[in-house]
Design an enzyme around this catalytic site. Sequence first.
Site, PDB file in Angstrom:
ATOM      1  N   GLY A 152       0.708  -1.363  -0.007  1.00 62.78           N
ATOM      2  CA  GLY A 152       0.032  -0.044  -0.052  1.00 62.78           C
ATOM      3  C   GLY A 152       0.873   1.312   0.026  1.00 62.78           C
ATOM      4  CB  SER A 153       4.366   2.131  -0.931  1.00 61.84           C
ATOM      5  OG  SER A 153       4.630   1.996  -2.113  1.00 61.84           O
ATOM      6  CG  ASN A 154       2.143   3.238  -5.750  1.00 59.23           C
ATOM      7  OD1 ASN A 154       2.503   4.151  -6.348  1.00 59.23           O
ATOM      8  ND2 ASN A 154       2.669   1.921  -6.092  1.00 59.23           N
ATOM      9  CG  MET A 210      -1.550  -8.745  -6.060  1.00 55.83           C
ATOM     10  SD  MET A 210      -0.703  -7.936  -7.345  1.00 55.83           S
ATOM     11  CE  MET A 210       0.193  -9.529  -7.951  1.00 55.83           C
ATOM     12  NE  ARG A 211      -8.141 -12.189  -5.249  1.00 56.43           N
ATOM     13  CZ  ARG A 211      -8.239 -13.366  -4.700  1.00 56.43           C
ATOM     14  NH1 ARG A 211      -8.856 -14.336  -5.400  1.00 56.43           N
ATOM     15  NH2 ARG A 211      -7.876 -13.642  -3.624  1.00 56.43           N
ATOM     16  CG  ASN A 265      -2.768  -0.966 -12.995  1.00 57.43           C
ATOM     17  OD1 ASN A 265      -2.742  -1.392 -11.675  1.00 57.43           O
ATOM     18  ND2 ASN A 265      -2.039  -1.753 -13.971  1.00 57.43           N
ATOM     19  CG  HIS A 277       2.606  -2.216 -15.326  1.00 57.04           C
ATOM     20  ND1 HIS A 277       2.149  -3.390 -14.874  1.00 57.04           N
ATOM     21  CD2 HIS A 277       3.538  -2.345 -15.945  1.00 57.04           C
ATOM     22  CE1 HIS A 277       2.940  -4.363 -15.221  1.00 57.04           C
ATOM     23  NE2 HIS A 277       4.131  -4.034 -16.007  1.00 57.04           N
TER      24      HIS A 277
END
Length: 208
Positions: A16-18, A96-97, A113, A115
């Site tokens: 959860g750093s972002n 991750m889903r 998202n 990436h």
Amino acid sequence: MNTPRCRLAVFASGRGSNFKALAERCQEPDFSCIVACLVTDDPSAPAIAVANAFQIPVHVIDAGPRRGRLRAGAEAEIVSYCRERGVQLIVLAGFMRILEGDVLTAFAGRVMNIHPSLLPGFKGLNAQRQAFDYGVKLAGCTVHFVDASLDGGPIILQAAVAVNDGDDEDSLRAKILSEEHRIVARAADLFARGKLRVEGRRVLGTEN
Ligand code: GRF
């Protein structure tokens, strides 16, 4: 800020750093967004402690047993939860889903998202390792709109970092992560301020 702030849902499965970087930016009174909730598929995700520290509501979904997928019905539940929270933009930050149904329909054009590669290179898992092992001299990260493809939606922002002789995979990962934190907040802000226009594959309006 006079105009209402854009309500974000952050979806995260891990550290959860972002999410934390976004939550910090959202504490600034002039920032265009606020975090309305964290959605996670993992009740033990460290991101939950981040949410608690910022007093952000958490929704743990019953995602089902299939790795990387959501059980039937889970997306519909996520949509109703996000609607209840008044969510306007969803930011996937290490979620991750794969989303493949109701969420993308209900929030069409409103899911982004982050990436950790310069897409379209190094899609999928362990992108930093893929880039390092490939021997690229420039690596980086990408914020893109999410569609049904894997890491393939229109690109909003990218940031590059140099891969130097002294780098190893960990140092590269750290350099990329710091850029992720910067551009994920910038992308949300551009969206919130109504700057982004999608024309085919191109996302315009990112320069101001
Ligand atoms: C980040 O590297 C992001 O790019 C990827 O997953 C990682 C999540 O990290 N999609 P964190 O949980 O935000 O620290």
